[in-house]
Design an enzyme around this catalytic site. Sequence first.
Site, PDB file in Angstrom:
ATOM      1  CE  LYS A 146      -3.806   2.215   2.491  1.00  0.00           C
ATOM      2  NZ  LYS A 146      -4.680   2.153   3.696  1.00  0.00           N
ATOM      3  CE  LYS A 159      -6.407   1.716  -1.007  1.00  0.00           C
ATOM      4  NZ  LYS A 159      -7.153   1.712   0.274  1.00  0.00           N
TER       5      LYS A 159
END
Length: 328
Positions: free
Chosen positions: A200, A253
């Site tokens: 992330k 992500k």
Amino acid sequence: MAHPHLELTARPRRNRRTPAIRDMVRETELSPAHLVLPLFVHRGPDEPIDSMPGTNRWSVDGLVGEVGRAAELGVRAVVLFEAAPDELKTPTGDEAWNPDGLIPQTIAAIKSAHPVTVVMTDVALDPYNSDGHDGIVAPDGTIVNDETVDVLCRQALTHADAGADIVAPSDMMDGRVGAIRETLDHHGHTEVGICAYTAKYASAFFGPFRGALDSAPRSGDKKTYQMDPANSREALREMELDIAEGADMVMVKPAGPYLDVVRRFAEASVVPVAAYQVSGEYLMIKAAAASGWLDEQAIVTETLCGIRRAGADVILTYFAVQAAQILS
């Protein structure tokens, strides 16, 4: 005038000549079964989200109805996020593990109405932390790791107790996957999966999402725990650790700006790879389509196909229902 004739034995266009041939040789499959629909729930009535046109903050009943509409189109998995009011936010994010909280209520309501739908839940403190961070903030401004992981384990257990199929820690604290796995197993939840937000990134593409949840940091940024956008080898290190700690899926992500990382995961991972087409990616497409410069339906399927082609087995996207309608 004589027609020119090239002496070619290889003519790739032969495999593109008709729709049936193109369908027959297509390398990448995109179907509703690959998609996960992110949904926002709050304690008020259904209302549109200004920062993300076409999405809503749902009441529990409204959200359950949306889950049903998605399931009818073949989207059989959702991931839940809570927009919590300020009065429930504390420095230690205790509402995150309230067994009577809104997320446990929502899980139970979905499972009662749509038992086959896969319910995934976000595990992080930012919706409940008065500081707006994914972890607990020490007096000197440091986001403390181990104390945060303890709360995340309680949060994941609360979601599992309520009936979640998969918990998805998005906090990026070190060691949280192993700690959550141990907690779930110790309490008999050996069947509950973990989808780790493994890579992330500290991305500017998250802005509209933070508007949807009012979860932006009150001070500082998230760069001491989310990954540097310049790094990809580091993502492989995170992946190896998460798998060793018991992750059932690993996630990248955002998706679109990090397709190279998705590909590296797909080539190295022994578990399924997920990718999250985030709010900023969604809003750019919506804004460009609203201006008349892009064909929204064509762009939606093209971007999702690109994420699949890069190697994602699972895609979290706000376009899940729309994409399913197009694909059907």
